[in-house]
Write a protein that holds these residues in place. Structure first.
Motif, PDB file in Angstrom:
ATOM      1  N   ILE A  31       0.721  -1.175   0.048  1.00 48.68           N
ATOM      2  CA  ILE A  31       0.030   0.154  -0.041  1.00 48.68           C
ATOM      3  C   ILE A  31       0.812   1.381   0.064  1.00 48.68           C
ATOM      4  N   THR A  32       1.899   1.271   0.843  1.00 46.87           N
ATOM      5  CA  THR A  32       2.687   2.358   0.881  1.00 46.87           C
ATOM      6  C   THR A  32       3.514   2.628  -0.362  1.00 46.87           C
ATOM      7  N   GLY A  33       4.030   1.526  -0.905  1.00 45.90           N
ATOM      8  CA  GLY A  33       4.801   1.600  -2.340  1.00 45.90           C
ATOM      9  C   GLY A  33       3.776   2.065  -3.316  1.00 45.90           C
ATOM     10  N   SER A  34       2.702   1.757  -3.407  1.00 45.23           N
ATOM     11  CA  SER A  34       1.829   1.962  -4.201  1.00 45.23           C
ATOM     12  C   SER A  34       1.650   3.711  -4.410  1.00 45.23           C
ATOM     13  N   VAL A  35       1.627   4.086  -3.209  1.00 47.74           N
ATOM     14  CA  VAL A  35       1.691   5.446  -3.299  1.00 47.74           C
ATOM     15  C   VAL A  35       2.670   6.063  -3.792  1.00 47.74           C
ATOM     16  N   PHE A  36       4.022   5.767  -3.271  1.00 46.21           N
ATOM     17  CA  PHE A  36       5.012   6.199  -4.060  1.00 46.21           C
ATOM     18  C   PHE A  36       5.200   5.965  -5.709  1.00 46.21           C
ATOM     19  N   VAL A  37       4.728   4.763  -6.086  1.00 46.39           N
ATOM     20  CA  VAL A  37       4.824   4.692  -7.455  1.00 46.39           C
ATOM     21  C   VAL A  37       3.820   5.238  -8.163  1.00 46.39           C
ATOM     22  N   TYR A  38       2.456   5.240  -7.674  1.00 46.51           N
ATOM     23  CA  TYR A  38       1.491   6.059  -8.466  1.00 46.51           C
ATOM     24  C   TYR A  38       1.739   7.659  -8.472  1.00 46.51           C
ATOM     25  N   ARG A  39       2.054   8.035  -7.452  1.00 47.36           N
ATOM     26  CA  ARG A  39       2.100   9.457  -7.307  1.00 47.36           C
ATOM     27  C   ARG A  39       3.164   9.810  -8.362  1.00 47.36           C
ATOM     28  N   ALA A  40       4.316   9.106  -8.527  1.00 51.02           N
ATOM     29  CA  ALA A  40       5.312   9.573  -9.506  1.00 51.02           C
ATOM     30  C   ALA A  40       4.955   9.276 -11.010  1.00 51.02           C
ATOM     31  N   PHE A  41       3.743   8.821 -11.251  1.00 50.97           N
ATOM     32  CA  PHE A  41       3.632   8.448 -12.544  1.00 50.97           C
ATOM     33  C   PHE A  41       3.947   9.521 -13.627  1.00 50.97           C
ATOM     34  N   LYS A  42       4.539   8.707 -14.736  1.00 48.49           N
ATOM     35  CA  LYS A  42       5.001   9.528 -15.948  1.00 48.49           C
ATOM     36  C   LYS A  42       6.070  10.282 -15.580  1.00 48.49           C
ATOM     37  N   PRO A  43       7.089   9.782 -15.065  1.00 51.53           N
ATOM     38  CA  PRO A  43       8.288  10.637 -14.580  1.00 51.53           C
ATOM     39  C   PRO A  43       8.973  10.949 -15.838  1.00 51.53           C
ATOM     40  N   ASN A  44      10.076  11.688 -15.835  1.00 49.33           N
ATOM     41  CA  ASN A  44      11.011  12.068 -17.093  1.00 49.33           C
ATOM     42  C   ASN A  44      12.009  10.918 -16.989  1.00 49.33           C
ATOM     43  N   PHE A  45      12.031  10.137 -18.369  1.00 47.70           N
ATOM     44  CA  PHE A  45      13.229   9.210 -18.110  1.00 47.70           C
ATOM     45  C   PHE A  45      14.588   9.727 -18.856  1.00 47.70           C
ATOM     46  N   GLU A  46      14.308  10.887 -19.512  1.00 43.54           N
ATOM     47  CA  GLU A  46      15.389  11.424 -20.304  1.00 43.54           C
ATOM     48  C   GLU A  46      16.697  12.103 -19.664  1.00 43.54           C
ATOM     49  N   SER A  47      16.021  13.271 -19.065  1.00 44.71           N
ATOM     50  CA  SER A  47      16.939  14.264 -18.382  1.00 44.71           C
ATOM     51  C   SER A  47      17.349  14.066 -17.022  1.00 44.71           C
ATOM     52  N   ARG A  48      18.462  13.308 -16.739  1.00 47.61           N
ATOM     53  CA  ARG A  48      19.033  13.172 -15.486  1.00 47.61           C
ATOM     54  C   ARG A  48      19.133  14.105 -14.366  1.00 47.61           C
ATOM     55  N   HIS A  49      19.074  15.330 -14.958  1.00 46.46           N
ATOM     56  CA  HIS A  49      19.192  16.710 -13.991  1.00 46.46           C
ATOM     57  C   HIS A  49      17.848  17.198 -13.578  1.00 46.46           C
ATOM     58  N   SER A  50      16.709  16.627 -14.149  1.00 47.09           N
ATOM     59  CA  SER A  50      15.492  17.293 -13.996  1.00 47.09           C
ATOM     60  C   SER A  50      14.797  16.620 -12.720  1.00 47.09           C
ATOM     61  N   PRO A  51      14.112  17.511 -11.891  1.00 51.70           N
ATOM     62  CA  PRO A  51      13.628  16.893 -10.622  1.00 51.70           C
ATOM     63  C   PRO A  51      12.408  15.947 -11.050  1.00 51.70           C
ATOM     64  N   GLU A  52      12.014  15.923 -12.372  1.00 58.59           N
ATOM     65  CA  GLU A  52      10.916  14.836 -12.591  1.00 58.59           C
ATOM     66  C   GLU A  52      11.676  13.722 -12.932  1.00 58.59           C
ATOM     67  N   TYR A  53      12.988  13.496 -13.060  1.00 55.34           N
ATOM     68  CA  TYR A  53      13.496  12.302 -13.690  1.00 55.34           C
ATOM     69  C   TYR A  53      13.536  11.110 -12.752  1.00 55.34           C
ATOM     70  N   CYS A  54      13.280   9.973 -13.461  1.00 53.86           N
ATOM     71  CA  CYS A  54      13.616   8.675 -12.555  1.00 53.86           C
ATOM     72  C   CYS A  54      14.103   7.513 -13.792  1.00 53.86           C
ATOM     73  N   LYS A  55      15.173   6.809 -13.124  1.00 61.83           N
ATOM     74  CA  LYS A  55      15.605   5.805 -13.941  1.00 61.83           C
ATOM     75  C   LYS A  55      14.477   4.945 -14.627  1.00 61.83           C
ATOM     76  N   LYS A  56      14.500   4.730 -15.921  1.00 61.74           N
ATOM     77  CA  LYS A  56      13.476   4.028 -16.359  1.00 61.74           C
ATOM     78  C   LYS A  56      13.220   2.460 -15.811  1.00 61.74           C
ATOM     79  N   ILE A  57      14.373   1.854 -15.991  1.00 61.40           N
ATOM     80  CA  ILE A  57      14.387   0.402 -15.346  1.00 61.40           C
ATOM     81  C   ILE A  57      13.861   0.601 -13.954  1.00 61.40           C
ATOM     82  N   LEU A  58      14.236   1.063 -13.208  1.00 58.24           N
ATOM     83  CA  LEU A  58      14.017   1.453 -11.680  1.00 58.24           C
ATOM     84  C   LEU A  58      12.340   1.585 -11.631  1.00 58.24           C
TER      85      LEU A  58
END
Length: 172
Positions: free
Chosen positions: A54-81
């Motif tokens: 339940i806790t992880g669902s909040v983390f994952v779904y809250r960050a839905f559609k992160p930026n996978f391209e720009s490593r220096h963006s605050p919206e970035y998240c490693k795609k595989i992770l």
């Protein structure tokens, strides 16, 4: 390895590490085949994993559609992770829904099957009053004394000797 690769939601790597560690522990305990102590430990781990899901669902779904391209963006998240966390979380919820539905259906089947067994036996043996009414014997035959089964001995008749019979036998 990817602990700091998701600034959009820094708890996603922690969620993956802790969840996979406890899931691995769950598998190891299941293989060892312990007695009552391991069952209690398994129950505690299941409860923890459910709360962690339940806790992880909040983390994952809250960050839905992160930026996978720009490593220096605050919206970035490693795609595989992110995708591993996202799809494992979805798989866990779907698995829980499927197994919960199967368990519910099994329980309903047991209840219906037990109730059906009781009704079937009741239908096979009608109540005693119905047996008498549906009996092919005539009314006179129904009131005759019952014969004894072959395996039992018949009752011995009691001797009714009155005083006159006893006195006449005594004088002979």
């Amino acid at each position: 390895m990817h602990l700091h690769d998701c600034p959009k939601e820094p708890m996603i790597p922690i969620y993956v590490i802790v969840g996979s560690t406890f899931f691995l522990l769950l598998q190891l305990i299941g293989v060892c085949g312990c007695a009552l102590l391991c069952r209690k430990l398994l129950l505690l781990i299941f409860i923890f994993l459910f709360i962690w899901l339940i806790t992880g669902s909040v983390f994952v779904y809250r960050a839905f559609k992160p930026n996978f391209e720009s490593r220096h963006s605050p919206e970035y998240c490693k795609k595989i992770l992110y995708e591993a966390a996202f799809w494992c979380t979805n798989l866990a919820w779907v698995s829980m829904a499927v197994f919960g539905t199967v368990a519910l259906c099994r329980q309903l089947y047991r209840c219906v099957n037990e109730r059906g067994t009781d009704n079937t036996e009741a239908r096979r043996r009608p109540p005693l009053k119905e047996q008498e009414e549906n009996s092919p014997l005539s009314d006179e035959d129904k009131h005759l004394p019952q014969t004894t089964p072959q395996n039992t001995q018949p009752e011995t008749p009691e001797l009714n000797l009155d005083k006159a019979t006893v006195d006449s036998d005594a004088t002979v």
